[in-house]
Design an enzyme around this catalytic site. Structure first.
Site, PDB file in Angstrom:
ATOM      1  N   CYS A  63       0.862  -1.191   0.000  1.00  0.00           N
ATOM      2  CA  CYS A  63       0.000   0.000   0.000  1.00  0.00           C
ATOM      3  C   CYS A  63       0.897   1.240   0.000  1.00  0.00           C
ATOM      4  CB  CYS A  63      -0.980  -0.008   1.174  1.00  0.00           C
ATOM      5  SG  CYS A  63      -0.467   0.809   2.683  1.00  0.00           S
ATOM      6  N   CYS A  66       1.894   2.928   3.307  1.00  0.00           N
ATOM      7  CA  CYS A  66       2.715   1.963   4.058  1.00  0.00           C
ATOM      8  C   CYS A  66       4.134   1.929   3.499  1.00  0.00           C
ATOM      9  CB  CYS A  66       2.099   0.567   3.992  1.00  0.00           C
ATOM     10  SG  CYS A  66       0.390   0.489   4.561  1.00  0.00           S
TER      11      CYS A  66
END
Length: 141
Positions: A63, A66
């Site tokens: 992600c 992230c």
């Protein structure tokens, strides 16, 4: 006579070595906690780390926010080694972990005090300065 003496000396040496190894292994197991590489591997961990302020970052290796946090997590884990535990768990690879921590978005950061009590929860990208400030609030220097 000499044979008995040799056997006694050998038994004493073997016993001494066994006691030394046992005591040494006990001391090492208490001195070292989980390795940094294990804590930020993305694999499920036992958290919070007993007796240590712990930040658990729940996200995914793929992600975007992230990925932006990954170098921060790596830096902080080295910077705070022995003072606080910085943990990363990939909840896309380990979906049960998301349920375990009752998260609704990633990344989510959960901060625990040294007694293991959850003290703060944040969703989304969290910059390094903000994480350091939160760790300081929990008594980590």
């Amino acid at each position: 006579m000499n044979r008995k003496l040799v056997v006694i000396i050998l038994l004493a040496v073997v016993t001494g070595f066994g006691v030394y190894s046992f005591v040494n292994n006990k001391a090492e197991s208490h001195a070292s906690g989980p390795a940094i590489s294990d804590l930020i591997s993305g694999k499920p961990q036992v958290t919070p780390i007993p007796g240590m302020v712990t930040m658990v970052d729940l996200g995914a290796h793929s992600c975007v926010p992230c990925k932006m946090m990954a170098p921060i997590i790596k830096e902080l884990s080295a910077e705070y080694e022995g003072k606080a535990a910085i943990v990363f768990i990939d909840v896309w690879q380990n979906p049960d972990e998301g349920k375990k921590y009752a998260i609704s978005a990633i990344p989510t950061q959960i901060f625990y005090d040294a007694d293991g009590v959850e003290r703060y929860r944040h969703q989304g990208f969290f910059d390094k300065a903000a994480i350091k400030a939160k760790l300081a609030e929990l008594g980590v220097k």
